[in-house]
Scaffold this active site. Structure first.
Site, short mmCIF file in Angstrom:
data_model
loop_
_atom_site.label_atom_id
_atom_site.label_comp_id
_atom_site.label_asym_id
_atom_site.label_seq_id
_atom_site.Cartn_x
_atom_site.Cartn_y
_atom_site.Cartn_z
N GLU A 456 44.69 43.54 43.55
CA GLU A 456 44.91 42.77 42.31
C GLU A 456 43.70 42.97 41.40
OE1 GLU A 456 46.46 38.32 41.05
OE2 GLU A 456 46.23 38.86 43.16
N GLU A 739 40.29 30.66 46.76
CA GLU A 739 41.46 30.57 45.89
C GLU A 739 42.28 29.32 46.18
OE1 GLU A 739 45.14 33.41 44.36
OE2 GLU A 739 44.16 33.85 46.27
#
Length: 862
Positions: A456, A739
């Site tokens: 990502e 996260e």
């Protein structure tokens, strides 16, 4: 009791910068603004700027007033390549300071016609499935060289060498921008490489980088093109005055290198038996591509560099027998390894952020291989890649036995100047703050990415929207984020829609539009970065220029959001990320938040319209200011009518909706404000002080509690140690921000959710609250021209401090509580006023000016 130490009466000019202080050479602005800080002296009443051009004709301009941040260039515009020296002095208290140290300002190539080089691409090597290539040009210099500049950029990432000596210390240049619109070039002084004249060689290595490497979870490799290419322009001035320009053209030659494969996600494979740049004997032809100089831009911020090294702490053996290096800190970069081996022996280095069951925890990497391999040439060798980076704390090494002393982690990041620090009486809170710093460092690698390790690593707009205030305190990000905002504007849709990520390599709508929705439905909180980030930079740096540059983008986004809300002004259509990663969301549905997405989206519309109105007012666009303030008021009324009850209850009744409503003044009556505050407090207490917010609610929930008069509950939340909380990760050994609140579960296993990064700065937005409310240091006017000193002291902490290198100079607050005795010190730089709101029962002044101030007395309990 109040003590004051007067500042030195003689003013001194400290740091002088042009624009954002970067680049050191090749500034891309013909009339760069000047900024400086002072030490000592009274209020500045005038300043002078002295210009020394190469001709020696010195000129001086005097300007009345106290301005010292982003002051207009007072001389004729610079020409391309022009090099001047600038000095500043200031008048304060009737006395003039000494002149500052000279600042060298050298313009880059300011016009497309200044670029005579053309992009060249290797014809027979360097294909999509090949490794890195070398492009080589032999030079026969016509004598001793007085000065030389190399202007260079690439499709891919490059490292340049002249005469076997590396040019500069940049990593992964030219970086990542919206390549179709903006491609950075770099300027290097290569005079020392060429000074003696004679034959030499210019060699440039090209790797895939962001241009041609894998990007996004789809692992597409040719988002921008399928050919590597180089543009270089070497301008030489000889000692006798003659000039020569060497450019990329068909005289260059191409060759394969020992870098057999390179990718940002997968890593690099290197055969050290084959030559690397600059040793490649290149003989293959190149193709000259069509010119496209109009999109070349000079950098606004610093390059990516090696900013630190972290030695390996230990070597251990995993249950499977693997050899594991532990660096003790989650970092971004690569492993530098010293080995001794035989020709053809292969060494493999795999990376991961955590261990699971004693083995590398690679599942969060998803499809990214994060593996570097080396085929040894024999004997002692130093192994490290050139065209990749990884996020890791642990590395598994196979093929050779190593000791901890053989390895170090090379930390790479955009080389931002550190500007902010925080300390307090709770070590775990200090560790949390340090984790925020490391998380930012690892994710500010040319663009503000969400995470640095998996498939990502994208510039998600929502993440930086919530984190920008923290970033702007910790590091000087004015140029870094200013550049990123130019990419945002370049990628913005014609209808004003803002991509999910910038640079935009996602293109399509992730969630899929609902029937009747437009093909691209940008989500609230993410697209609002177009408005919130420029406003943050203005507030923290006093930079009206960023507002001017981004104004059309800001207005286009608000108009787009207004159209999505329709006549009702309630934004209840289209896909929303919402309060992303709400801790109660199931692992496989990160958007399934408690907060009603329409409530969140409508709140963001109100806020962005209000910030746009403030921006228009700053820029003197009075009609726009009135229009958008009216829009903001209308949205607030619609919000209240649709979503807020008379007693302050907000639809979906969760921490996030109250945080938005309270922090952003979306409640119209005193009864609603008081009721919403009581309800938020009750929810926090019912949750036993655990966080119940996702990406959008988290930056605001503690401020909302403080505004509701419950700073004690805010402190209780930030000091909670069980999940979900900020300190839970600290208790689990985290060295960066996670996260998810529980990226690692209490039993040491990795959260099964797909979104499970161990270096993801969004929740680190809490550090802004630590600076402003715990330590009590906040900007009260743009650029910290005025500061608010207001520590919210509840007794749960006994001391805290914050220090920030503001545009006007260092400002610092430090306080200590000893039973009922409170003591606070504040350092105020010249040109700044500090407004005081202290928890003292004894009298103290409302404001103080420059100098060192100390206040002591009885603690006024909240």
């Amino acid at each position: 009791m109040t003590d004051r130490t007067a500042p030195d009466d003689l003013p001194r000019i400290e740091r002088v910068v042009a624009e954002y202080g970067e680049p050191e050479l090749g500034i891309g602005v013909a009339a760069p603004r000047l900024s400086w800080s002072r030490s000592g002296g009274a209020e500045q009443t005038a300043y002078e700027v002295r210009l020394r051009p190469a001709s020696g004709d010195v000129s001086t301009v005097r300007v009345a007033g106290g301005g010292q941040v982003f002051q207009p260039w007072p001389f004729p515009e610079l020409r391309s390549r022009e090099r001047v020296e600038v000095e500043v002095r200031a008048e304060a208290g009737g006395a003039w300071s000494h002149w500052s140290e000279p600042l060298v300002v050298e313009a880059g190539l300011l016009r497309p016609q200044d670029v005579t080089a053309r992009f060249i691409s290797p014809r027979h090597v360097g294909g999509l499935d090949d490794g890195a290539v070398a492009l080589v040009r032999h030079l026969d210099l016509a004598g001793p060289v007085a000065s030389a500049r190399l202007y260079i950029t690439a499709h891919g990432v490059y490292d340049a060498w002249i005469g076997g000596r590396r040019v500069g210390d940049h990593q992964l240049a030219p970086g990542w921008t919206a390549y179709a619109s903006r491609l950075r070039y770099q300027t290097f002084d290569v005079t020392p490489h060429l000074r003696d004249g004679g034959p030499t060689q210019l060699a440039v290595g090209l790797g895939n980088g962001w241009y041609r490497g894998q990007l996004t979870w789809n692992l597409r490799r040719d988002h921008y093109g399928d050919r590597l290419a180089l543009l270089a322009q070497l301008e030489i001035t000889y000692a006798d005055g003659r000039q020569e320009t060497v450019v990329t053209d068909d005289a260059w030659r191409a060759g394969a290198t020992g870098v057999l494969a390179d990718d940002l996600y997968d890593g690099q494979r290197t055969d050290l038996r084959l030559p690397l740049v600059p040793s490649v004997a290149a003989s293959g032809p190149v193709d000259v591509l069509e010119p496209d100089a109009a999109r070349l831009v000079a950098p606004l911020g610093p390059p990516v560099r090696e900013v630190a090294t972290v030695p390996a702490r230990a070597v251990s053996t995993s249950p499977s027998g693997a050899q594991l290096l532990d660096f003790g800190q989650n970092v971004v970069g690569w492993v530098r390894l010293r080995v001794t081996g035989s020709p053809g022996q292969e060494v493999t280095v795999r990376h991961a952020e955590v261990l699971e069951d004693g083995e590398l925890g690679v599942r969060p990497l998803r499809a990214a291989k994060a593996t570097d391999t080396y085929v040894l040439s024999g004997g002692p060798e130093l192994l490290e890649p050139r065209y990749t980076f990884h996020g890791f704390r642990y590395a598994e090494v196979s093929g050779v036995s190593v000791e901890a002393s053989d390895a170090e982690a090379v930390v790479v990041s955009s080389d931002l100047r550190r500007t902010g620090w925080f300390e307090c009486s709770e070590p775990d809170l200090e560790r949390l703050h340090e984790n925020v710093v490391w998380g930012m460092r690892g994710n500010f690698v040319d663009v503000p990415t969400d995470c640095p390790q998996r498939d990502e690593r994208l510039g998600w707009t929502g993440d930086i929207q919530v984190f920008a205030p923290t970033a702007a305190f910790l590091f000087d990000v004015g140029g870094f984020l200013g550049s990123w905002l130019r990419d945002l504007a370049a990628e913005q849709r014609p209808d004003g829609g803002v991509p999910f990520v910038v640079p935009d390599v996602v293109y399509e709508h992730i969630g899929g539009p609902r029937p009747g929705d437009p093909p691209h439905s940008p989500p609230a909180g993410w697209a609002d970065a177009a408005v919130h980030v420029p406003w943050t930079l203005y507030q923290r740096y006093g930079d009206t220029g960023v507002l001017e540059r981004q104004y059309d983008s800001m207005r286009a986004w608000v108009e787009k959001a207004r159209s999505l809300a329709g006549d009702s002004l309630l934004w209840d259509t289209g896909f929303q990320f919402g309060d992303w990663l709400d801790p109660d969301a199931p692992p496989d549905d990160a958007a399934a938040a408690k907060a009603d997405p329409a409530v969140v989206a409508t709140a963001y519309l109100a806020r962005s319209a209000h910030l746009l109105a403030l921006t228009a007012s700053v820029l003197g666009r009075d009609d726009d200011a009135a229009r958008y303030e009216s829009l903001a008021a209308d949205v607030v009324r619609a919000f209240g009518k649709a979503y807020v009850a008379a007693d302050g209850t907000v639809r979906s009744d969760c921490q996030t909706v109250y945080a938005l409503a309270i922090a952003w003044d979306l409640l119209e009556t005193p009864e609603q404000r008081a009721g919403a505050g009581r309800r938020l407090a009750a929810l926090v207490q019912a949750a036993d002080f655990h966080v119940s917010t996702g990406f959008l609610g988290t930056p605001l929930v503690l401020d909302a509690l403080c505004r509701a008069g419950r700073a004690d509950l805010a402190h209780a939340m930030v000091l909670t140690r069980t999940a979900p909380s900020w300190l839970y990760a600290v208790t689990m050994g985290a060295t960066t921000i996670w996260e998810r609140w529980d990226s690692m579960l209490p039993d040491g296993s990795i959260n099964p959710g797909e979104m499970t990064s161990f270096n993801h700065y969004a929740y680190g937005a809490v550090a802004d609250w630590l600076h402003r409310c715990v330590a009590g240091l906040a900007p009260a006017a743009p650029g910290y021209r005025e500061v608010a000193v207001r520590p919210l002291v509840t007794g749960q902490l006994t001391h805290a401090s914050a220090r920030h290198l503001s545009p006007y100079g260092p400002v610092a607050v430090s306080w200590r509580l000893d039973d009922d005795r409170f003591e606070l010190s504040v350092e105020v730089p010249p040109g700044v006023t500090a407004h005081l709101d202290l928890p003292l029962a004894d009298p103290y002044p409302d404001a103080v000016g420059p100098g060192s101030h100390r206040f002591t007395g009885r603690w006024r309990r909240p």
